[in-house]
Design a protein around this motif. Structure first.
Motif, PDB file in Angstrom:
ATOM      1  N   PHE B  35       0.878  -1.178   0.000  1.00 38.54           N
ATOM      2  CA  PHE B  35       0.000   0.000   0.000  1.00 38.54           C
ATOM      3  C   PHE B  35       0.905   1.214   0.000  1.00 38.54           C
ATOM      4  O   PHE B  35       1.509   1.528   1.029  1.00 38.54           O
ATOM      5  CB  PHE B  35      -0.876   0.014   1.256  1.00 38.54           C
ATOM      6  N   VAL B  38       4.148   0.937   1.940  1.00 33.15           N
ATOM      7  CA  VAL B  38       4.068  -0.080   2.992  1.00 33.15           C
ATOM      8  C   VAL B  38       3.935  -1.472   2.381  1.00 33.15           C
ATOM      9  O   VAL B  38       2.987  -1.738   1.650  1.00 33.15           O
ATOM     10  CB  VAL B  38       2.857   0.182   3.915  1.00 33.15           C
ATOM     11  N   ALA B  40       2.721  -4.681   2.941  1.00 38.40           N
ATOM     12  CA  ALA B  40       1.875  -5.444   3.864  1.00 38.40           C
ATOM     13  C   ALA B  40       2.082  -6.945   3.660  1.00 38.40           C
ATOM     14  O   ALA B  40       1.892  -7.742   4.578  1.00 38.40           O
ATOM     15  CB  ALA B  40       0.416  -5.070   3.663  1.00 38.40           C
ATOM     16  N   PRO B  59       3.471  -8.415  15.510  1.00 41.56           N
ATOM     17  CA  PRO B  59       3.061  -7.094  15.972  1.00 41.56           C
ATOM     18  C   PRO B  59       2.012  -6.464  15.064  1.00 41.56           C
ATOM     19  O   PRO B  59       1.813  -6.907  13.932  1.00 41.56           O
ATOM     20  CB  PRO B  59       4.358  -6.278  15.937  1.00 41.56           C
ATOM     21  N   ASN B  60       1.359  -5.433  15.560  1.00 40.94           N
ATOM     22  CA  ASN B  60       0.387  -4.701  14.751  1.00 40.94           C
ATOM     23  C   ASN B  60       1.056  -4.130  13.514  1.00 40.94           C
ATOM     24  O   ASN B  60       2.180  -3.660  13.583  1.00 40.94           O
ATOM     25  CB  ASN B  60      -0.235  -3.564  15.565  1.00 40.94           C
ATOM     26  N   GLY B  61       0.346  -4.221  12.408  1.00 43.81           N
ATOM     27  CA  GLY B  61       0.881  -3.687  11.171  1.00 43.81           C
ATOM     28  C   GLY B  61       1.793  -4.652  10.437  1.00 43.81           C
ATOM     29  O   GLY B  61       2.382  -4.303   9.413  1.00 43.81           O
ATOM     30  N   ALA B  62       1.913  -5.899  10.943  1.00 44.32           N
ATOM     31  CA  ALA B  62       2.818  -6.861  10.329  1.00 44.32           C
ATOM     32  C   ALA B  62       2.256  -7.428   9.033  1.00 44.32           C
ATOM     33  O   ALA B  62       2.984  -8.006   8.231  1.00 44.32           O
ATOM     34  CB  ALA B  62       3.119  -7.993  11.308  1.00 44.32           C
ATOM     35  N   GLY B  63       0.941  -7.288   8.833  1.00 41.94           N
ATOM     36  CA  GLY B  63       0.342  -7.807   7.608  1.00 41.94           C
ATOM     37  C   GLY B  63      -0.492  -9.061   7.820  1.00 41.94           C
ATOM     38  O   GLY B  63      -0.823  -9.761   6.859  1.00 41.94           O
ATOM     39  N   LYS B  64      -0.875  -9.330   9.056  1.00 39.36           N
ATOM     40  CA  LYS B  64      -1.652 -10.542   9.358  1.00 39.36           C
ATOM     41  C   LYS B  64      -3.050 -10.460   8.738  1.00 39.36           C
ATOM     42  O   LYS B  64      -3.512 -11.384   8.070  1.00 39.36           O
ATOM     43  CB  LYS B  64      -1.756 -10.721  10.888  1.00 39.36           C
ATOM     44  N   THR B  65      -3.705  -9.320   8.979  1.00 41.95           N
ATOM     45  CA  THR B  65      -5.046  -9.140   8.417  1.00 41.95           C
ATOM     46  C   THR B  65      -4.990  -9.119   6.892  1.00 41.95           C
ATOM     47  O   THR B  65      -5.868  -9.667   6.216  1.00 41.95           O
ATOM     48  CB  THR B  65      -5.680  -7.837   8.954  1.00 41.95           C
ATOM     49  N   THR B  66      -3.939  -8.502   6.375  1.00 49.31           N
ATOM     50  CA  THR B  66      -3.780  -8.451   4.922  1.00 49.31           C
ATOM     51  C   THR B  66      -3.723  -9.857   4.328  1.00 49.31           C
ATOM     52  O   THR B  66      -4.320 -10.121   3.273  1.00 49.31           O
ATOM     53  CB  THR B  66      -2.504  -7.667   4.553  1.00 49.31           C
ATOM     54  N   GLN B 107     -11.581  -8.955  12.380  1.00 47.00           N
ATOM     55  CA  GLN B 107     -10.944  -8.265  13.507  1.00 47.00           C
ATOM     56  C   GLN B 107     -11.939  -7.262  14.115  1.00 47.00           C
ATOM     57  O   GLN B 107     -12.109  -7.211  15.323  1.00 47.00           O
ATOM     58  CB  GLN B 107      -9.683  -7.546  13.025  1.00 47.00           C
TER      59      GLN B 107
HETATM   60  N1  LIG Z   1      -6.598  -1.244   2.709  1.00 40.10           N
HETATM   61  C1  LIG Z   1      -5.417  -0.710   3.100  1.00 40.10           C
HETATM   62  N2  LIG Z   1      -5.011   0.468   2.598  1.00 40.10           N
HETATM   63  C2  LIG Z   1      -3.832   1.013   2.978  1.00 40.10           C
HETATM   64  N3  LIG Z   1      -3.000   0.449   3.850  1.00 40.10           N
HETATM   65  C3  LIG Z   1      -3.342  -0.741   4.393  1.00 40.10           C
HETATM   66  C4  LIG Z   1      -4.583  -1.368   4.049  1.00 40.10           C
HETATM   67  N4  LIG Z   1      -4.681  -2.521   4.744  1.00 40.10           N
HETATM   68  C5  LIG Z   1      -3.564  -2.603   5.475  1.00 40.10           C
HETATM   69  N5  LIG Z   1      -2.752  -1.541   5.269  1.00 40.10           N
HETATM   70  C6  LIG Z   1      -1.435  -1.337   5.867  1.00 40.10           C
HETATM   71  O1  LIG Z   1      -0.718  -2.521   5.709  1.00 40.10           O
HETATM   72  C7  LIG Z   1       0.021  -2.837   6.872  1.00 40.10           C
HETATM   73  C8  LIG Z   1      -0.418  -4.199   7.394  1.00 40.10           C
HETATM   74  O2  LIG Z   1      -1.721  -4.079   7.935  1.00 40.10           O
HETATM   75  P1  LIG Z   1      -2.527  -5.296   8.557  1.00 40.10           P
HETATM   76  O3  LIG Z   1      -2.489  -6.430   7.603  1.00 40.10           O
HETATM   77  O4  LIG Z   1      -3.834  -4.790   8.966  1.00 40.10           O
HETATM   78  O5  LIG Z   1      -1.616  -5.625   9.832  1.00 40.10           O
HETATM   79  P2  LIG Z   1      -1.972  -6.534  11.082  1.00 40.10           P
HETATM   80  O6  LIG Z   1      -3.263  -7.215  10.876  1.00 40.10           O
HETATM   81  O7  LIG Z   1      -0.826  -7.491  11.195  1.00 40.10           O
HETATM   82  O8  LIG Z   1      -1.996  -5.611  12.269  1.00 40.10           O
HETATM   83  C9  LIG Z   1      -0.254  -1.700   7.845  1.00 40.10           C
HETATM   84  O9  LIG Z   1       0.815  -0.778   7.747  1.00 40.10           O
HETATM   85  C10 LIG Z   1      -1.538  -1.100   7.368  1.00 40.10           C
HETATM   86  O10 LIG Z   1      -1.588   0.260   7.679  1.00 40.10           O
END
Ligand SMILES: Nc1ncnc2c1ncn2[C@@H]1O[C@H](COP(=O)(O)OP(=O)(O)O)[C@@H](O)[C@H]1O
Ligand SMILES: [Mg+2]
Lengths: 311, 273
Positions: B35, B38, B40, B59-66, B107
């Motif tokens: 992104f 970043v 992800a 950690p938060n922001g590691a890309g788990k949700t992604t 989440q």
């Molecule tokens: N739809 C999106 N648009 C822009 N940035 C995103 C988006 N989704 C995630 N990010 C960025 O990608 C990185 C990984 O996010 P995320 O997968 O949510 O991390 P986690 O779930 O591990 O906390 C973060 O820096 C987040 O800000």
């Protein structure tokens, strides 16, 4: 409250029949009110999904013009109604396939835009539509009979009432069904629907087509009742009127649209008689009061009274 | 204390068995998604084995949700592929992926806020059975009973008539997971299923959930910040950091790795403490 609906519907129908009998000049007004209630019921379905159509009068106009065009050749009400309804539904499907990709303001405005295209076509193609003069609708037969004026009025009233009941019952079942509940889910969490494997667009499309069908039936009734159709039927103010009635009546149940339409038409007729140019002001104030003090509309007020009486 | 130790010992034997060698259910290869600047996902390779419980920590922001978003069709990777049961699912829509038997929870709970908890569950069940019956009620008997039973298993019976927007975070979370479970998936991805669930209830909830999933032979991938939950329920742990998997293996090995402890658990431990 939902349980009381059938009873209230019957009571309301009895009241309408009573009024139509006691005040013959209101028979016409109430027939139009029932027809508009049908179209508003379609608006209500879309409101459940959080979508407002500012163009739904186009489907009523299509229903009405189908009747106007077909009546000279085939003037049987029991054929014209399904024909008008079917064609309006078909147009709803074609437009809906495109329009259900959009939400909220885009959904509203695209409906408005398409309805205005239809309006200008009805206005401009004078050779076919007679432009703003409109078309006089030939008298229709009812199951082969050609009743004299008063019986014909009763027949139209009865048809409108029966269709209101029929569509009201179907809409009520539909809203309680998984499809109808998924429709309400579009308003709050459309993505969840997709992640459950439900195509939200098709859910909205089904409601859209259903709403076009009901508006088409409304238009057919209006054409056969007023015996005159004009492009004004498709004009955006007519669509706005449907939304107005939906809010006035309340979106809580399928009786709201009919309650709203009856109140609207009665206020309009009486206010127009009493203060000539001021009837729009009266309606405007009525809507303002509803929005400020009874956001559930007239149906919401009634429901509250009903609960208090039972408690 | 001893009672819970007993349960935990039983859990270890019953639930925490070694990865079953039954083949690959989901295979991600070289997933990349950035992104802006970043990254992800920065080259994710991961095989999820059929029947296992795989925990994702980091950690938060590691890309788990992604990763979950890419697997379930919400985001499309810029490079790489995802295969499910041998078939490529990269770039399919969420709907197409759900129909293949892959469900997810969120989440941030994604509930129908104007519906009751029971109706939320019922809608998910109806979605599984097919919603195209316009005249039969949603809350007809078979759906209502299944929904009640489902909610009972998640301890949500007392609030089944409450509107979803009135629930506390823990209850919202559980209802969200219940809806995913109602779809009867073969693979379930859960994004922080226990965040927001009260610490006192957490273990019981996860235990119930684990039993439900084991009974139905569901493969599960779950993002988790609570290392006790991970240690107890995961067959394997994948450690995420800056869009990469930096460690992968059985919890006993991975969680005791000093580097993982310093980089990940230190942070996560602070969060759940
Ligand atoms: N739809 C999106 N648009 C822009 N940035 C995103 C988006 N989704 C995630 N990010 C960025 O990608 C990185 C990984 O996010 P995320 O997968 O949510 O991390 P986690 O779930 O591990 O906390 C973060 O820096 C987040 O800000
Ligand atoms: Mg996350």
């Amino acid at each position: 409250m939902r349980r009381a609906e059938p009873l209230l519907a019957l009571a309301g129908a009895a009241a309408l029949v009573g009024i139509a009998y006691a005040a013959p000049w209101l028979r016409f007004v109430l027939t139009i009110a029932l027809a508009k209630g049908l179209a508003v019921l379609g608006i209500l379905l879309l409101l459940k999904a959080g979508q407002v159509s500012f163009g739904h009068a186009m489907y009523a106009a299509v229903g009405a013009y189908v009747v106007a065009f077909a009546a000279p050749g085939m003037g049987e009400a029991l054929v014209l109604l399904p024909l008008a309804t079917g064609i309006a539904g078909l147009l709803g499907l074609v437009v809906g396939l495109f329009i259900t990709r959009y939400r909220e303001i885009f959904f509203s405005m695209l409906n408005l835009a398409i309805s205005m295209v239809l309006y200008s076509m009805l206005e401009k193609f004078y050779a076919i539509t007679k432009g703003t003069d409109g078309i006089r609708v030939a008298p229709v037969t009812f199951a082969g009979l050609s009743p004299e004026r008063e019986s014909a009025e009763w027949a139209m009233f009865a048809i409108a009432l029966l269709l209101a009941f029929g569509f009201g019952i179907v809409a009520r079942l539909y809203l309680a069904s998984p499809m109808g509940q998924a429709l309400a889910g579009i308003k709050t969490r459309e993505t969840r629907l997709e992640f459950m494997g439900v195509p939200a667009r098709h859910v909205l499309l089904s409601a859209y087509v259903f709403s076009a069908v009901m508006a088409g039936a409304a238009g057919a009734i209006i054409a056969m009742t007023t015996r005159h159709v004009t492009p004004l039927l498709a004009y955006w103010t007519t669509s706005g009127e449907l939304v107005f009635i939906a809010i006035l009546g309340g979106a809580g149940g399928v009786l709201g649209p009919f309650l709203g339409a009856a109140a609207y038409e009665l206020i309009r007729v009486h206010a127009a008689a009493a203060f000539a140019d001021l009837w729009q002001l009266t309606l405007g104030i009525a809507l303002l009061l509803v929005i400020l003090f009874a956001p559930g509309g007239l149906w919401g007020v009634l429901a509250r009274l009903f609960r208090r009486v039972r408690a | 204390m001893s009672a819970s130790d007993d349960r935990s010992a039983e859990g270890r034997e019953g639930l925490n068995r070694p990865p079953p060698d039954q083949g690959v259910m989901l295979e991600a290869r070289g997933l990349r998604l950035a992104f802006g600047g970043v990254r992800a996902a920065d080259g994710i390779d991961l095989s999820v084995m059929r029947g296992e419980f795989l925990a994702i920590i980091g950690p938060n922001g590691a890309g788990k949700t992604t990763f979950i978003n890419m697997t379930t069709g919400y985001l499309r990777p810029q490079a790489g592929s995802i295969h499910h049961e041998g078939e490529r699912i990269t770039g399919l829509s969420p709907r197409a992926i759900v129909r293949r038997g892959i469900a997810r929870s969120f989440q941030l709970p994604q509930l129908f806020t104007e519906h009751t908890v029971l109706e939320n569950a019922a809608l998910a069940i109806a979605a599984r059975l097919g919603i195209w019956s316009p005249l039969a009620p949603l809350l007809r008997r078979e759906i209502r009973e299944e929904a009640r039973e489902l909610l009972a298993r998640f301890g949500l019976s007392a609030i089944e008539e409450s509107r979803a927007d009135t629930l506390n975070e823990g209850a919202r979370k559980l209802a969200d997971i219940a809806m995913a479970v109602a779809l009867k998936p073969r693979l379930l991805l859960m994004d922080e299923p226990t965040s927001g669930v009260a610490a006192s209830e957490k273990m019981a909830v996860v235990e119930t959930l684990a039993r439900v999933l084991r009974d139905a032979a569901v493969t599960a991938v779950f993002v988790e910040h609570d290392m006790d939950v991970v240690a107890r329920f995961a067959d394997r742990v994948a450690v995420w950091s800056q869009g990469r998997i930096v460690a992968l293996g059985p919890p006993a090995t991975v969680l005791s790795d000093p580097e993982v402890q310093r980089e990940v658990i230190g942070v996560s431990g602070a969060i759940h403490a």
